[in-house]
Design a protein around this motif. Structure first.
Motif, PDB file in Angstrom:
ATOM      1  N   LEU A  12       4.011  -3.533  20.064  1.00  0.00           N
ATOM      2  CA  LEU A  12       3.774  -2.097  19.967  1.00  0.00           C
ATOM      3  C   LEU A  12       4.115  -1.571  18.578  1.00  0.00           C
ATOM      4  O   LEU A  12       3.402  -0.749  18.002  1.00  0.00           O
ATOM      5  CB  LEU A  12       4.584  -1.348  21.023  1.00  0.00           C
ATOM      6  N   CYS A  13       5.239  -2.067  18.036  1.00  0.00           N
ATOM      7  CA  CYS A  13       5.663  -1.634  16.695  1.00  0.00           C
ATOM      8  C   CYS A  13       4.636  -2.037  15.648  1.00  0.00           C
ATOM      9  O   CYS A  13       4.305  -1.262  14.748  1.00  0.00           O
ATOM     10  CB  CYS A  13       7.023  -2.248  16.348  1.00  0.00           C
ATOM     11  N   CYS A  14       4.096  -3.262  15.782  1.00  0.00           N
ATOM     12  CA  CYS A  14       3.088  -3.742  14.825  1.00  0.00           C
ATOM     13  C   CYS A  14       1.823  -2.903  14.902  1.00  0.00           C
ATOM     14  O   CYS A  14       1.244  -2.521  13.882  1.00  0.00           O
ATOM     15  CB  CYS A  14       2.761  -5.213  15.108  1.00  0.00           C
ATOM     16  N   ILE A  15       1.376  -2.606  16.137  1.00  0.00           N
ATOM     17  CA  ILE A  15       0.176  -1.784  16.308  1.00  0.00           C
ATOM     18  C   ILE A  15       0.396  -0.394  15.739  1.00  0.00           C
ATOM     19  O   ILE A  15      -0.460   0.165  15.054  1.00  0.00           O
ATOM     20  CB  ILE A  15      -0.206  -1.699  17.804  1.00  0.00           C
ATOM     21  N   TYR A  16       1.576   0.192  15.976  1.00  0.00           N
ATOM     22  CA  TYR A  16       1.898   1.514  15.445  1.00  0.00           C
ATOM     23  C   TYR A  16       1.836   1.522  13.925  1.00  0.00           C
ATOM     24  O   TYR A  16       1.278   2.428  13.294  1.00  0.00           O
ATOM     25  CB  TYR A  16       3.292   1.942  15.923  1.00  0.00           C
ATOM     26  N   CYS A  17       2.383   0.462  13.290  1.00  0.00           N
ATOM     27  CA  CYS A  17       2.373   0.387  11.823  1.00  0.00           C
ATOM     28  C   CYS A  17       0.949   0.298  11.289  1.00  0.00           C
ATOM     29  O   CYS A  17       0.605   0.910  10.288  1.00  0.00           O
ATOM     30  CB  CYS A  17       3.177  -0.827  11.353  1.00  0.00           C
ATOM     31  N   LEU A  18       0.109  -0.480  11.984  1.00  0.00           N
ATOM     32  CA  LEU A  18      -1.273  -0.610  11.553  1.00  0.00           C
ATOM     33  C   LEU A  18      -2.020   0.713  11.659  1.00  0.00           C
ATOM     34  O   LEU A  18      -2.847   1.057  10.811  1.00  0.00           O
ATOM     35  CB  LEU A  18      -1.985  -1.660  12.406  1.00  0.00           C
ATOM     36  N   LEU A  19      -1.721   1.467  12.701  1.00  0.00           N
ATOM     37  CA  LEU A  19      -2.416   2.732  12.917  1.00  0.00           C
ATOM     38  C   LEU A  19      -1.932   3.831  11.984  1.00  0.00           C
ATOM     39  O   LEU A  19      -2.684   4.715  11.600  1.00  0.00           O
ATOM     40  CB  LEU A  19      -2.246   3.187  14.378  1.00  0.00           C
ATOM     41  N   THR A  20      -0.661   3.794  11.612  1.00  0.00           N
ATOM     42  CA  THR A  20      -0.108   4.907  10.831  1.00  0.00           C
ATOM     43  C   THR A  20      -0.004   4.616   9.352  1.00  0.00           C
ATOM     44  O   THR A  20       0.062   5.535   8.542  1.00  0.00           O
ATOM     45  CB  THR A  20       1.293   5.274  11.347  1.00  0.00           C
ATOM     46  N   SER A  21       0.010   3.357   8.917  1.00  0.00           N
ATOM     47  CA  SER A  21       0.110   3.074   7.481  1.00  0.00           C
ATOM     48  C   SER A  21      -1.242   3.290   6.830  1.00  0.00           C
ATOM     49  O   SER A  21      -2.275   2.981   7.411  1.00  0.00           O
ATOM     50  CB  SER A  21       0.559   1.623   7.248  1.00  0.00           C
ATOM     51  N   PRO A  22      -1.281   3.862   5.619  1.00  0.00           N
ATOM     52  CA  PRO A  22      -2.556   4.124   4.957  1.00  0.00           C
ATOM     53  C   PRO A  22      -3.237   2.827   4.564  1.00  0.00           C
ATOM     54  O   PRO A  22      -2.596   1.827   4.279  1.00  0.00           O
ATOM     55  CB  PRO A  22      -2.150   4.922   3.711  1.00  0.00           C
ATOM     56  N   LEU A  23      -4.582   2.858   4.558  1.00  0.00           N
ATOM     57  CA  LEU A  23      -5.340   1.716   4.077  1.00  0.00           C
ATOM     58  C   LEU A  23      -5.124   1.592   2.578  1.00  0.00           C
ATOM     59  O   LEU A  23      -4.875   2.575   1.894  1.00  0.00           O
ATOM     60  CB  LEU A  23      -6.826   1.917   4.388  1.00  0.00           C
ATOM     61  N   GLN A  24      -5.247   0.390   2.058  1.00  0.00           N
ATOM     62  CA  GLN A  24      -5.011   0.178   0.637  1.00  0.00           C
ATOM     63  C   GLN A  24      -6.087   0.879  -0.175  1.00  0.00           C
ATOM     64  O   GLN A  24      -7.276   0.615  -0.007  1.00  0.00           O
ATOM     65  CB  GLN A  24      -5.005  -1.324   0.321  1.00  0.00           C
ATOM     66  N   ALA A  25      -5.687   1.777  -1.045  1.00  0.00           N
ATOM     67  CA  ALA A  25      -6.633   2.528  -1.863  1.00  0.00           C
ATOM     68  C   ALA A  25      -6.853   1.808  -3.180  1.00  0.00           C
ATOM     69  O   ALA A  25      -5.967   1.126  -3.686  1.00  0.00           O
ATOM     70  CB  ALA A  25      -6.109   3.936  -2.102  1.00  0.00           C
ATOM     71  N   LYS A  26      -8.052   1.971  -3.753  1.00  0.00           N
ATOM     72  CA  LYS A  26      -8.344   1.352  -5.034  1.00  0.00           C
ATOM     73  C   LYS A  26      -9.528   2.066  -5.672  1.00  0.00           C
ATOM     74  O   LYS A  26     -10.205   2.887  -5.051  1.00  0.00           O
ATOM     75  CB  LYS A  26      -8.655  -0.125  -4.849  1.00  0.00           C
ATOM     76  N   TRP A  27      -9.789   1.726  -6.938  1.00  0.00           N
ATOM     77  CA  TRP A  27     -10.934   2.291  -7.640  1.00  0.00           C
ATOM     78  C   TRP A  27     -12.207   1.551  -7.242  1.00  0.00           C
ATOM     79  O   TRP A  27     -12.243   0.328  -7.178  1.00  0.00           O
ATOM     80  CB  TRP A  27     -10.742   2.172  -9.149  1.00  0.00           C
ATOM     81  N   PHE A  43     -14.867   6.107  -8.496  1.00  0.00           N
ATOM     82  CA  PHE A  43     -14.023   7.009  -7.716  1.00  0.00           C
ATOM     83  C   PHE A  43     -12.864   6.243  -7.092  1.00  0.00           C
ATOM     84  O   PHE A  43     -12.930   5.030  -6.887  1.00  0.00           O
ATOM     85  CB  PHE A  43     -14.833   7.737  -6.633  1.00  0.00           C
ATOM     86  N   TYR A  44     -11.792   6.994  -6.828  1.00  0.00           N
ATOM     87  CA  TYR A  44     -10.608   6.407  -6.220  1.00  0.00           C
ATOM     88  C   TYR A  44     -10.732   6.525  -4.714  1.00  0.00           C
ATOM     89  O   TYR A  44     -10.851   7.618  -4.169  1.00  0.00           O
ATOM     90  CB  TYR A  44      -9.348   7.114  -6.715  1.00  0.00           C
ATOM     91  N   GLN A  45     -10.727   5.387  -4.076  1.00  0.00           N
ATOM     92  CA  GLN A  45     -10.894   5.326  -2.616  1.00  0.00           C
ATOM     93  C   GLN A  45      -9.723   6.033  -1.926  1.00  0.00           C
ATOM     94  O   GLN A  45      -8.571   5.644  -2.096  1.00  0.00           O
ATOM     95  CB  GLN A  45     -10.930   3.853  -2.192  1.00  0.00           C
ATOM     96  N   PRO A  46     -10.009   7.089  -1.154  1.00  0.00           N
ATOM     97  CA  PRO A  46      -8.933   7.776  -0.436  1.00  0.00           C
ATOM     98  C   PRO A  46      -8.189   6.828   0.506  1.00  0.00           C
ATOM     99  O   PRO A  46      -8.766   5.860   1.008  1.00  0.00           O
ATOM    100  CB  PRO A  46      -9.665   8.871   0.345  1.00  0.00           C
ATOM    101  N   ALA A  47      -6.938   7.127   0.757  1.00  0.00           N
ATOM    102  CA  ALA A  47      -6.088   6.237   1.554  1.00  0.00           C
ATOM    103  C   ALA A  47      -6.655   5.949   2.940  1.00  0.00           C
ATOM    104  O   ALA A  47      -6.523   4.846   3.454  1.00  0.00           O
ATOM    105  CB  ALA A  47      -4.691   6.843   1.672  1.00  0.00           C
ATOM    106  N   LEU A  48      -7.279   6.933   3.558  1.00  0.00           N
ATOM    107  CA  LEU A  48      -7.783   6.751   4.918  1.00  0.00           C
ATOM    108  C   LEU A  48      -9.253   6.342   4.968  1.00  0.00           C
ATOM    109  O   LEU A  48      -9.866   6.353   6.028  1.00  0.00           O
ATOM    110  CB  LEU A  48      -7.574   8.035   5.726  1.00  0.00           C
ATOM    111  N   MET A  49      -9.812   5.999   3.800  1.00  0.00           N
ATOM    112  CA  MET A  49     -11.202   5.527   3.755  1.00  0.00           C
ATOM    113  C   MET A  49     -11.206   4.005   3.707  1.00  0.00           C
ATOM    114  O   MET A  49     -10.561   3.398   2.847  1.00  0.00           O
ATOM    115  CB  MET A  49     -11.928   6.086   2.524  1.00  0.00           C
ATOM    116  N   SER A  50     -11.924   3.368   4.629  1.00  0.00           N
ATOM    117  CA  SER A  50     -11.964   1.907   4.672  1.00  0.00           C
ATOM    118  C   SER A  50     -12.817   1.362   3.528  1.00  0.00           C
ATOM    119  O   SER A  50     -13.611   2.084   2.913  1.00  0.00           O
ATOM    120  CB  SER A  50     -12.535   1.430   6.008  1.00  0.00           C
ATOM    121  N   GLU A  51     -12.657   0.082   3.297  1.00  0.00           N
ATOM    122  CA  GLU A  51     -13.454  -0.599   2.264  1.00  0.00           C
ATOM    123  C   GLU A  51     -14.943  -0.469   2.570  1.00  0.00           C
ATOM    124  O   GLU A  51     -15.759  -0.228   1.675  1.00  0.00           O
ATOM    125  CB  GLU A  51     -13.053  -2.077   2.222  1.00  0.00           C
ATOM    126  N   GLN A  52     -15.287  -0.629   3.840  1.00  0.00           N
ATOM    127  CA  GLN A  52     -16.682  -0.518   4.263  1.00  0.00           C
ATOM    128  C   GLN A  52     -17.229   0.879   4.002  1.00  0.00           C
ATOM    129  O   GLN A  52     -18.343   1.052   3.500  1.00  0.00           O
ATOM    130  CB  GLN A  52     -16.798  -0.839   5.757  1.00  0.00           C
TER     131      GLN A  52
END
Length: 330
Positions: A12-27, A43-52
């Motif tokens: 549960l803790c692992c799933i919570y971390c995956l859901l709440t931690s921001p996705l890795q942002a990059k240019w 552009f700089y990829q927003p934290a909650l925007m996936s690579e796809q």
């Protein structure tokens, strides 16, 4: 705690971390050619925007710029603009919302500039072939210049139509279309939640926000030394467009013939060699840089006073640099 409960709790803790931690942002960045020039989107990829999602957004932006090129290029025989030039003299022609919007803005600037910015310059402009070093004769120019008059364009916004009042009228959006494309991409980026971006098409650059706490550094080319910069400007959340006599030109008998034509003569404007306009909207900076170039320093700076938030840097024929009032004050 038994092994099952312990495993369940850790999971549960692992799933919570995956859901709440921001996705890795990059240019995200892409360089390509469009509208007859080199283009760049970054552009700089927003934290909650996936690579796809970021990749899809980048593809969408590139597609948008190509679509505008396909619609507004005077060099593509099947473009919407070419169809307008071929048919709009015969009857009102229905056009797309984008094309109507750009022509409407061009007409607005034409009125404010007293016809100095005039997309019907193409009525004479099409007679120049810069790569082949071809220019019209004085007689050809005199005949074609009769059709340079922005007032010969009839726009019907309600029905989305354009009509040329004279056969022989042609239009070219080279002084405003790239700025429109840049601004449209910035709008799409902002709507997608992007806060830091650069979009460039040739001499037109639009900036969304800053470069992660730093200003973007935008160079103005030296008009006579291609490998050098005339200036390097720290900018954020604005646009800059440069018009110069060094992009499309040829020299004959010591005289430079370039693509920025004075609509009153049908000949290359001679008062300046480079103009950069800075302001909040890339379509406006694009059109205003052309307008100031034709008007010259004094009249050009005076015209800019009508447009809040727009300033200019000009380089004269002696390669001296001059700044409009707002830039001098700052």
């Amino acid at each position: 705690m038994n092994n099952f409960v312990q495993f369940f709790t850790i999971s549960l803790c692992c799933i919570y971390c995956l859901l709440t931690s921001p996705l890795q942002a990059k240019w995200m960045a892409h360089n390509f050619n469009v509208m007859g020039t080199a283009a760049e989107i970054r552009f700089y990829q927003p934290a909650l925007m996936s690579e796809q999602q970021a990749q899809r957004l980048l593809v969408k932006l590139v597609d948008v710029m190509h679509q505008i090129d396909e619609s507004m290029s005077p060099y593509k025989s099947n473009s919407e603009l070419s169809q307008v030039n071929q048919e709009a003299h015969a009857k009102p022609l229905k056009v797309s919302a984008d094309l109507l919007s750009v022509i409407n803005k061009a007409q607005y600037i034409a009125k404010l500039s007293g016809g100095i910015f005039d997309i019907t310059f193409a009525s004479a402009g099409h007679l120049y072939q810069y790569r082949e070093h071809i220019r019209p004769t004085e007689l050809q120019l005199a005949q074609a210049s009769k059709f340079i008059n922005y007032q010969d364009i009839a726009l019907d916004e309600k029905n989305s139509t354009i009509h040329f009042l004279k056969q022989g009228t042609k239009i070219d959006l080279g002084g405003i279309a790239k700025g429109f494309a840049v601004q449209k991409c910035l709008t799409i980026l902002e709507q997608a939640g992007v806060e830091h971006a650069l979009v460039n098409a040739g001499g037109d650059t639009g900036l969304l926000g800053d470069k992660l706490g730093k200003n973007w550094m935008v160079a103005i080319k030296h008009p006579r030394q291609p490998d050098k910069q005339a200036a390097l400007l720290p900018l954020a959340n604005e646009a800059i467009s440069t018009s110069g006599d060094y992009e499309r030109y040829f020299i004959e008998d010591g005289q430079r013939y370039h693509h920025i034509l004075n609509p009153r003569t049908g000949k290359s404007a001679k008062k300046l060699v480079s103009v950069s306009v800075i302001g909040p909207d890339a379509m406006m900076t694009d059109a205003l840089s052309t307008t100031v170039f034709i008007l010259g320093r004094s009249a050009g700076f005076k015209l800019l006073e009508q447009f809040s938030g727009y300033e200019a840097i000009v380089i004269d024929n002696e390669l001296n640099m001059h700044f409009s009032t707002g830039l001098v004050a700052n």
